[in-house]
Design a protein around this motif. Sequence first.
Motif, short mmCIF file in Angstrom:
data_model
loop_
_atom_site.label_atom_id
_atom_site.label_comp_id
_atom_site.label_asym_id
_atom_site.label_seq_id
_atom_site.Cartn_x
_atom_site.Cartn_y
_atom_site.Cartn_z
N THR A 132 0.63 -1.03 0.07
CA THR A 132 -0.23 0.23 0.09
C THR A 132 1.13 0.96 0.28
O THR A 132 1.58 1.36 1.00
N ARG A 133 0.08 2.14 -0.98
CA ARG A 133 1.51 3.28 -0.97
C ARG A 133 0.46 4.17 -1.14
O ARG A 133 -0.22 3.94 -1.16
N VAL A 134 1.19 5.40 -0.18
CA VAL A 134 0.32 6.74 -0.38
C VAL A 134 0.08 7.14 -2.33
O VAL A 134 1.21 7.26 -2.64
N THR A 135 -1.10 7.71 -3.03
CA THR A 135 -1.11 8.50 -4.51
C THR A 135 -0.59 9.83 -3.89
O THR A 135 -0.30 9.91 -3.85
N LYS A 136 -0.22 8.70 -6.46
CA LYS A 136 0.86 10.24 -6.70
C LYS A 136 -0.27 11.30 -6.96
O LYS A 136 0.68 12.76 -6.84
N SER A 137 -1.44 11.58 -7.07
CA SER A 137 -2.21 12.47 -7.18
C SER A 137 -3.46 11.95 -6.27
O SER A 137 -4.12 11.27 -7.24
N ARG A 138 -3.38 13.04 -5.90
CA ARG A 138 -4.95 13.28 -5.35
C ARG A 138 -6.55 13.68 -6.07
O ARG A 138 -6.53 14.49 -6.77
N MET A 139 -7.31 13.20 -5.87
CA MET A 139 -9.36 13.41 -6.44
C MET A 139 -9.06 14.65 -6.27
O MET A 139 -9.40 14.97 -4.66
N GLY A 140 -9.37 15.89 -6.64
CA GLY A 140 -9.64 17.10 -7.09
C GLY A 140 -8.71 18.09 -6.35
O GLY A 140 -8.64 19.02 -6.18
N MET A 141 -7.33 17.49 -6.31
CA MET A 141 -6.02 17.81 -5.85
C MET A 141 -4.47 18.09 -6.98
O MET A 141 -3.74 17.99 -6.57
N ALA A 142 -5.73 17.83 -7.91
CA ALA A 142 -4.00 17.46 -9.20
C ALA A 142 -3.02 18.67 -9.35
O ALA A 142 -2.03 18.62 -9.98
N GLN A 143 -3.98 19.83 -9.52
CA GLN A 143 -2.86 20.99 -9.50
C GLN A 143 -2.25 21.28 -8.22
O GLN A 143 -0.97 21.90 -7.68
N LEU A 144 -2.20 20.91 -6.78
CA LEU A 144 -1.31 20.72 -6.14
C LEU A 144 -0.18 19.49 -6.34
O LEU A 144 -0.40 18.63 -5.86
N GLN A 145 0.73 19.84 -6.10
CA GLN A 145 1.99 18.83 -6.26
C GLN A 145 2.71 18.46 -4.69
O GLN A 145 3.57 20.16 -4.01
N THR A 146 2.94 18.06 -3.86
CA THR A 146 3.60 17.91 -2.44
C THR A 146 5.32 17.64 -3.54
O THR A 146 5.32 16.71 -3.91
N PRO A 147 5.86 18.16 -2.88
CA PRO A 147 7.39 18.24 -2.46
C PRO A 147 7.32 16.59 -3.06
O PRO A 147 7.36 15.61 -1.34
N ASN A 148 8.58 16.15 -3.55
CA ASN A 148 8.90 15.07 -3.11
C ASN A 148 10.46 14.67 -2.08
O ASN A 148 11.23 14.73 -2.20
N TRP A 149 9.88 14.73 -0.68
CA TRP A 149 10.78 14.87 0.13
C TRP A 149 11.40 13.90 0.17
O TRP A 149 12.46 13.86 0.76
N ASN A 150 11.09 12.80 -0.38
CA ASN A 150 12.49 11.49 -0.06
C ASN A 150 13.19 12.29 -0.95
O ASN A 150 14.73 11.80 -0.32
N ARG A 151 13.35 12.29 -2.09
CA ARG A 151 14.26 13.13 -2.66
C ARG A 151 15.16 13.83 -1.80
O ARG A 151 16.50 13.92 -2.32
N TYR A 152 14.47 14.89 -1.12
CA TYR A 152 15.79 16.31 -0.41
C TYR A 152 16.27 14.91 0.38
O TYR A 152 17.53 15.44 1.06
N VAL A 153 15.43 14.90 1.42
CA VAL A 153 15.76 13.47 2.21
C VAL A 153 17.19 12.47 2.41
O VAL A 153 18.60 12.21 3.30
N GLU A 154 17.19 12.20 0.89
CA GLU A 154 18.24 11.35 0.42
C GLU A 154 19.25 12.26 -0.12
O GLU A 154 20.50 11.26 -0.54
N GLY A 155 19.54 13.43 0.00
CA GLY A 155 20.50 14.36 -0.84
C GLY A 155 21.41 14.77 0.61
O GLY A 155 21.31 14.54 2.22
N GLY A 156 22.08 15.83 0.25
CA GLY A 156 22.45 16.81 1.47
C GLY A 156 23.68 16.46 1.88
O GLY A 156 23.09 15.27 1.39
N THR A 157 24.65 16.77 2.55
CA THR A 157 26.34 16.39 2.31
C THR A 157 26.08 15.55 3.97
O THR A 157 27.22 15.15 4.05
N LEU A 158 25.05 15.82 5.08
CA LEU A 158 25.47 15.91 5.95
C LEU A 158 24.64 14.18 6.16
O LEU A 158 23.48 14.07 6.03
N LEU A 159 25.55 12.35 6.47
CA LEU A 159 24.97 12.01 5.89
C LEU A 159 24.48 11.18 7.08
O LEU A 159 24.51 11.79 8.89
#
Length: 479
Positions: free
Chosen positions: A73-100
């Motif tokens: 089970t996963r969080v849907t990538k687009s929600r009904m009635g909210m397609a115009q709103l894009q939640t940032p892909n925080w997974n990409r951010y938290v996997e980045g950065g310089t401090l491991l």
Amino acid sequence: MWKPDRTSKTALYQQIAEYIEQRITLGEMPPGSMLPSERKLAEQLGVNRSTVVQAYENLRASGIIDSTTGSGTRVTKSRMGMAQLQTPNWNRYVEGGTLLPSLPFLRKIREGVQSGEPFINFANGELAPELSPNEWIRNVLQNQPFHEPLGYGDPQGYVPLRNALASFLLEHRAIKATDDSILVTSGSQQSLYLITQCLLSPGDAVAIENPSYNYSLPMFQSAGIRLFGLTVDKDGVDPEEIRTLFKLHRIRMVFLNPNYQNPTGTVLSTQRRADILACCEQLGIPIVEDDPFSLTSMDEEVPPPIKSLDRSGTVLYIGSLSKVAASGLRIGWMVAPHTVLQRLVDARQQMDFGLSIFPQWIAAHLLDSSALTPHLYRLREALRSRRNLMANALNRMLRDKISFELPAGGLNLWCKINEDVDDYTLLRNGFKRGVLFVPGSVYGSEAGFVRLSYARPAVEDIEIGISKFSEALHETITR
């Protein structure tokens, strides 16, 4: 961990659905995030699986989550009635950065500590509340008038505290320092961070003890620093290994924890201290001497620090009140040449404009107080009692399965398991029984070692905790 409120009039499944939706809305669970299985979430929340099934059904009906057979089970990538709103892909951010991120073992242990479950904690290398001078601190706060300004203070540290530290270091550690040669830090770890960020560059090679607490700190890898181990035997580190590493890798710095080394409890011999200092002076390599445990000495006269022998400005000396007073004060210090301090003070000012005045004010009073010596005496007696209690329990329950040397100071027992074991399996089996500890591989050792702290758990829990550890070890060996 959040749990549904059984006294609420709102149904449990509805509380769970609302909680998950809130986490998704706040961006804590970005689009595409995997949710726990129904069975696993039910176990975590202490509810029936059918309750989680109903909560997931409500979320699926709202278009908030999707379930696919075989994929979970996963969080849907687009929600009904909210397609115009894009939640940032925080997974990409938290996997980045310089401090491991921290090592997976340490994250697992931290999750256990923060879960609220009644774990017996042999993993945390800090003092139990009853070992800190809490009553004395309360008296100071009640009876000593506070007249210090509440603006940004001196980024090098509160001057009365630096003066008190200079006297303290001379009396207790035979180190000659002035207030101008001392930087007050937020514990020893900030001192190490400043050194790695300001005095070293990506690609630099440094030597650290093996095993060593420093292996557990991602700050070294985050800074792009190459780590090379120095074997720790019964007398500590052999200076000839430093010469060898210098020839092979041109190491630029040596990090040592000479007294009651973390995690092994080893004391660097007096002769090797002098030999290591002479070696590093000859090669022009700085020594970072981390000395948090000397004042916990129980049964012997602890050797003087390498810094007390230093006449050429080779040693950067780090200390802290965390292991002898209270980790929550966040008071550490570094003694270093003036040019080094100026560089670190500048960096420190960029980071946080200096420590809060309150803990520095309390620490200055503690170091100047006649209460310090009696506190240290009581602390050593309490640590000796706890150490012996743990050692006796280990000998009684695991005599043939585990071996260790009794340390004369510090907060930990370093134990070798006399059987082949998998670290993760042992840790998992400990979790199931409600006991936490640190596998030795976190500190760079081979599998089959554990560090057990006797300073953190309540006295009455030490024997119970060793019994739980014994059960976990027996299950691991059997399997």
